[in-house]
Structure formats: structure tokens, C-alpha cells
Design an enzyme around this catalytic site. Structure first.
Site, PDB file in Angstrom:
ATOM      1  CB  CYS A  25      -0.923   0.008   1.207  1.00 36.25           C
ATOM      2  SG  CYS A  25      -1.980  -1.425   1.250  1.00 36.25           S
ATOM      3  CG  HIS A  76      -3.441   3.381   1.099  1.00 36.38           C
ATOM      4  ND1 HIS A  76      -3.790   2.866  -0.129  1.00 36.38           N
ATOM      5  CD2 HIS A  76      -3.538   2.349   1.987  1.00 36.38           C
ATOM      6  CE1 HIS A  76      -4.076   1.584   0.012  1.00 36.38           C
ATOM      7  NE2 HIS A  76      -3.931   1.248   1.279  1.00 36.38           N
ATOM      8  CG  ASN A  82      -6.740  -1.071  -0.224  1.00 35.71           C
ATOM      9  OD1 ASN A  82      -5.873  -0.659  -1.003  1.00 35.71           O
ATOM     10  ND2 ASN A  82      -6.461  -1.436   1.019  1.00 35.71           N
TER      11      ASN A  82
HETATM   12  O1  UT7 Z   1      -4.465  -1.233   2.786  1.00 38.41           O
HETATM   13  C1  UT7 Z   1      -3.635  -1.735   3.776  1.00 38.41           C
HETATM   14  C2  UT7 Z   1      -4.078  -1.382   5.118  1.00 38.41           C
HETATM   15  N1  UT7 Z   1      -5.329  -2.006   5.390  1.00 38.41           N
HETATM   16  C3  UT7 Z   1      -6.104  -1.500   6.316  1.00 38.41           C
HETATM   17  O2  UT7 Z   1      -5.790  -0.474   6.873  1.00 38.41           O
HETATM   18  C4  UT7 Z   1      -7.364  -2.250   6.677  1.00 38.41           C
HETATM   19  C5  UT7 Z   1      -7.591  -2.152   8.149  1.00 38.41           C
HETATM   20  N2  UT7 Z   1      -8.715  -2.957   8.643  1.00 38.41           N
HETATM   21  C6  UT7 Z   1      -9.999  -2.729   8.293  1.00 38.41           C
HETATM   22  O3  UT7 Z   1     -10.279  -1.889   7.491  1.00 38.41           O
HETATM   23  C7  UT7 Z   1     -11.078  -3.525   8.999  1.00 38.41           C
HETATM   24  O4  UT7 Z   1     -10.506  -4.265  10.051  1.00 38.41           O
HETATM   25  C8  UT7 Z   1     -11.864  -4.466   8.043  1.00 38.41           C
HETATM   26  C9  UT7 Z   1     -12.759  -3.650   7.140  1.00 38.41           C
HETATM   27  C10 UT7 Z   1     -10.913  -5.308   7.243  1.00 38.41           C
HETATM   28  C11 UT7 Z   1     -12.773  -5.408   8.846  1.00 38.41           C
HETATM   29  O5  UT7 Z   1     -13.643  -4.670   9.663  1.00 38.41           O
HETATM   30  P1  UT7 Z   1     -13.777  -5.034  11.207  1.00 38.41           P
HETATM   31  O6  UT7 Z   1     -14.745  -4.086  11.778  1.00 38.41           O
HETATM   32  O7  UT7 Z   1     -12.406  -5.035  11.800  1.00 38.41           O
HETATM   33  O8  UT7 Z   1     -14.419  -6.468  11.162  1.00 38.41           O
HETATM   34  P2  UT7 Z   1     -13.851  -7.870  11.733  1.00 38.41           P
HETATM   35  O9  UT7 Z   1     -12.774  -8.387  10.870  1.00 38.41           O
HETATM   36  O10 UT7 Z   1     -13.578  -7.734  13.190  1.00 38.41           O
HETATM   37  O11 UT7 Z   1     -15.121  -8.806  11.562  1.00 38.41           O
HETATM   38  C12 UT7 Z   1     -16.345  -8.555  12.280  1.00 38.41           C
HETATM   39  C13 UT7 Z   1     -17.365  -9.582  11.876  1.00 38.41           C
HETATM   40  C14 UT7 Z   1     -16.876 -11.021  11.957  1.00 38.41           C
HETATM   41  O12 UT7 Z   1     -17.961 -11.833  12.384  1.00 38.41           O
HETATM   42  P3  UT7 Z   1     -18.094 -12.297  13.896  1.00 38.41           P
HETATM   43  O13 UT7 Z   1     -16.849 -13.086  14.193  1.00 38.41           O
HETATM   44  O14 UT7 Z   1     -18.186 -11.046  14.706  1.00 38.41           O
HETATM   45  O15 UT7 Z   1     -19.340 -13.105  13.877  1.00 38.41           O
HETATM   46  C15 UT7 Z   1     -16.534 -11.369  10.524  1.00 38.41           C
HETATM   47  O16 UT7 Z   1     -16.649 -12.742  10.249  1.00 38.41           O
HETATM   48  O17 UT7 Z   1     -17.754  -9.381  10.513  1.00 38.41           O
HETATM   49  C16 UT7 Z   1     -17.597 -10.597   9.770  1.00 38.41           C
HETATM   50  N3  UT7 Z   1     -17.197 -10.283   8.400  1.00 38.41           N
HETATM   51  C17 UT7 Z   1     -18.070 -10.028   7.414  1.00 38.41           C
HETATM   52  N4  UT7 Z   1     -19.412 -10.026   7.391  1.00 38.41           N
HETATM   53  C18 UT7 Z   1     -20.006  -9.735   6.212  1.00 38.41           C
HETATM   54  C19 UT7 Z   1     -15.925 -10.120   7.912  1.00 38.41           C
HETATM   55  N5  UT7 Z   1     -15.992  -9.805   6.617  1.00 38.41           N
HETATM   56  C20 UT7 Z   1     -17.296  -9.729   6.279  1.00 38.41           C
HETATM   57  C21 UT7 Z   1     -17.972  -9.435   5.088  1.00 38.41           C
HETATM   58  N6  UT7 Z   1     -19.321  -9.445   5.092  1.00 38.41           N
HETATM   59  N7  UT7 Z   1     -17.311  -9.122   3.953  1.00 38.41           N
END
Ligand code: UT7
Length: 339
Positions: free
Chosen positions: A115, A266, A296
Site C-alpha cells: 500500500c 491511501h 483499496n
Molecule cells: O491497505 C492496507 C491497510 N489495510 C487496512 O488499513 C485495513 C484495516 N482494517 C480494516 O479496514 C477492517 O478491520 C476491516 C474492514 C478489514 C474489517 O472490519 P472489522 O470491523 O475489523 O471487522 P472484523 O474483521 O472484526 O469482523 C467482524 C465480523 C466477523 O464476524 P463475527 O466473528 O463477529 O461473527 C466477521 O466474520 O464481521 C464478519 N465479516 C463479514 N461479514 C459480512 C468479515 N468480513 C465480512 C464481510 N461481510 N465481507
């Protein structure tokens, strides 16, 4: 020492629009979840029938940037190409673009900083121009994510975020009068913290895990050849490092946050960009985001957003433009530009 400035910008994204709703074909997800957590509404994914690849898209963006710089391919002295999704394991995309654009046998360097790739690539090009070694450098960021994502519910945490596209800038030597007016790239600031390498990673195939080993193991649970991200850990670090990189750039140039005319963050997550905007107390017209449309695009994201902001007339002569990125590695950095 010379100064460098951007003389041409271009970007290219595939025509194929994939909306959040379309992803339900492969996985359990929802438009609501994706928009709420990331701000993404749709992304572009290459339709393989078109022949687009990372290098092809990079070449398309480059043609536009070179033309807008008022140059021809023969005026370019060097290529810097940033990607995490090259067409081939080796060689890198730089030589492919040199060939596709039928350029002379100039040097071509590939940058592997995910990135932050475009930030690193700009900084490298700036140093070559500063020393007088080159006059015009083509700097490219391009990604084909869609070819390598796990399109299933298991992979949804990563797959919904990434999009394909490319952008290119021509960096050229400033004239003496531009230099005396303080125009061009003011400074760049690069950082890394390798102890977090595995928090956002694509492990295989690699020389540690070669293709025959993976095939022989025939393990359906092996997802090491798909990208893995520890989302919340990355998110937390991104917020801190983005801020530090911008502060470092301001301090190095004796500038204040009020001096920022345009921030191009970014496009990792709209929530990260909004946090940074609030922290630096920037009004909406001083930050350009397009993650809603493109997702992204890692190394392509900053240059696509910069080009788009410029095309929309959001960047004016003498503006202070700040580019900042954070990503896998971890790597992060900023580039300060007086337009
Ligand atoms: O570009 C390089 C740098 N990258 C970044 O800076 C990205 C940084 N991270 C993020 O943007 C976020 O952490 C994400 C957008 C990737 C994820 O969001 P989050 O709020 O951290 O969600 P999570 O990974 O903690 O997941 C929460 C829940 C989980 O379910 P449970 O375990 O709570 O039941 C996941 O399984 O959301 C679920 N989940 C989804 N649900 C529907 C994960 N992906 C999805 C999805 N659709 N696509």
C-alpha cells in the site's frame, strides 16, 4: 541539487464494475456490512477477456501521464513500478512497461512496498532527479487483486476490500525559477516495522513454500496462497502511523496542519481516512477519497486518487498536497508537494 515536480498524471481502471451486491454470488456478505465498515460501494475487477493485467493497466495509465506531461516515451529516462500483484513472479512490471511502450533501453526498477508502494516509488524517483541523474521518470502504481483473492465466505474479510487499477505520474526536473519559488516535491518520509510482516501477508507460493510442496500437501485448509489480514490490528496501526507520517512531513517543512490544501490518503478504509481528516481538522474539500468507487487498490490507490483530484480541479497552483500511505510490511510514509 535539483527539485522534482509532477508534470503528468494518468490512471486507468477496468470497465467491469463489481457492486457489493454482486459479491453475494460467491459469499455471505451484505452491502450494508461493507459500506458501514469500509465505505466501499463498488470496485473494478478485471474481466480476463479484455487482456488487462497489472502491467497492461500500468502501461495504459503511463501513456496518459506521458502525453499530459507534454513528452514522448523517448523522453523518459527511468521507470519505477510499484505493485504487490505482478503478472509474473519475476521479472517485475517495470520491464514489461518498457517493452509495451516501446521505450529505449532505460532502467526499470520495481518497488515491493504494497500500500505504501507509490509513496516509496515517488521518493526513489525524487532522489534520482535531485541528484541530476535523470530528468524525467515514469512512476507507476498498478494492481490486479481480483486474480488472487479467495472469493468465498472464508475469504470475505479481505476479498470485499480490494480492487484493480493503475495510475502513473511523470516526475520531471523543475526549472530554476520553479525551484526558487519552492515548487515541487518538498520532502518524503519512509518507514517500516517488519515485526508485523505477518499481520497483512500473502505467504505462498514463495521460496519457503514452493508450488510443488503446496500441491503435494493437498491441504484444503491451506489458505497461505491467499492474502491474510489481521484487520483490527492493521486498522489500529494504520491510524497512528498515517498521523505520524503527515506530522513528520509538516514538521520537516516548518508547516502547520492549516497549511494543507489537499490530503490524498491511501484508500484503505474510508473510516481511516475520516479519522485522519478529523484529527488534522481538514474540511471536506481538502481530502480526496474514492474508495467508494474503486475499493483499496494498494500501490495504485494514492496515484489514482491524486490523478482524479487533479482532473476534478481540486488541486491548484501553489497548493500544499500531502500524500500518505500505510500498509503491509508494515510500511508507511508521506510525500509533501508544493504544486
Ligand atoms: O491497505 C492496507 C491497510 N489495510 C487496512 O488499513 C485495513 C484495516 N482494517 C480494516 O479496514 C477492517 O478491520 C476491516 C474492514 C478489514 C474489517 O472490519 P472489522 O470491523 O475489523 O471487522 P472484523 O474483521 O472484526 O469482523 C467482524 C465480523 C466477523 O464476524 P463475527 O466473528 O463477529 O461473527 C466477521 O466474520 O464481521 C464478519 N465479516 C463479514 N461479514 C459480512 C468479515 N468480513 C465480512 C464481510 N461481510 N465481507
Amino acid at each position: 541539487m535539483y527539485n522534482s515536480k509532477i508534470t503528468g498524471l494518468g490512471y486507468y481502471v477496468p470497465d467491469n464494475i463489481v457492486k457489493n451486491e454482486d459479491l453475494k454470488e460467491f459469499m455471505e456478505t451484505s452491502d450494508e456490512w461493507i459500506q458501514e465498515r469500509t465505505g466501499i460501494e463498488e470496485r473494478r475487477w478485471i474481466d480476463p477477456k479484455t487482456g488487462d493485467t497489472t502491467a497492461v493497466m500500468g502501461a495504459k495509465a503511463s501513456r496518459i501521464a506521458i502525453e499530459r506531461a507534454g513528452l514522448t516515451k523517448d523522453d523518459i529516462d527511468f521507470i519505477v513500478f510499484a505493485t504487490l500483484s505482478p503478472d509474473m513472479y519475476f521479472p517485475g512490471g517495470g520491464v514489461q512497461v518498457q517493452d509495451m511502450l516501446d521505450m529505449p533501453t532505460i532502467g526499470a526498477l520495481d518497488v515491493r512496498n504494497q500500500c505504501s508502494g507509490f509513496i516509496y516509488a515517488m521518493s526513489v524517483a525524487d532522489q534520482f532527479i535531485k541528484t541530476g541523474m535523470y530528468k524525467n521518470i515514469l512512476v507507476i502504481g498498478a494492481e490486479n487483486h481480483s486474480g488472487g483473492l479467495e472469493k468465498s465466505t472464508r475469504g470475505r474479510g479481505v476479498t470485499v476490500i480490494f480492487g484493480d487499477g493503475a495510475g502513473a505520474a511523470v516526475l520531471s526536473r523543475c526549472s530554476d525559477s520553479e525551484k526558487s519559488q519552492g515548487k515541487g516535491i518538498l520532502s518524503s518520509h519512509l518507514h517500516s516495522e517488519g515485526k508485523h510482516a505477518k499481520e497483512l501477508v500473502l505467504e505462498g507460493p514463495s521460496t519457503q513454500r514452493w508450488v510443488p510442496e503446496i500441491l503435494e500437501a493437498n491441504n484444503p485448509d491451506d489458505v497461505s496462497y491467499y492474502p491474510h489480514m489481521n484487520g483490527q490490528f492493521v486498522f489500529k496501526h494504520a491510524i497512528g502511523r498515517f498521523s505520524e507520517a503527515i506530522m513528520e512531513g509538516l514538521e520537516a517543512n516548518n508547516l502547520q496542519k492549516e497549511d494543507i490544501d489537499m490530503l490524498i490518503p491511501h484508500q484503505a478504509n474510508l473510516r481511516i481516512a475520516q479519522f485522519i481528516q478529523k484529527k488534522f481538522q481538514l474540511s471536506d474539500d481538502k481530502v480526496h477519497n474514492n474508495i467508494m468507487k474503486y475499493g483499496n487498490t494498494t500501490a495504485a490507490s494514492v496515484i489514482i486518487a491524486l490523478t482524479e483530484a487533479w482532473e476534478l480541479g481540486k488541486i491548484k497552483d501553489n497548493d500544499l498536497v500531502v500524500l500518505a500511505a500505510f500498509g503491509s510490511g508494515f510500511t508507511w510514509g508521506s510525500v509533501m508537494i508544493r504544486w
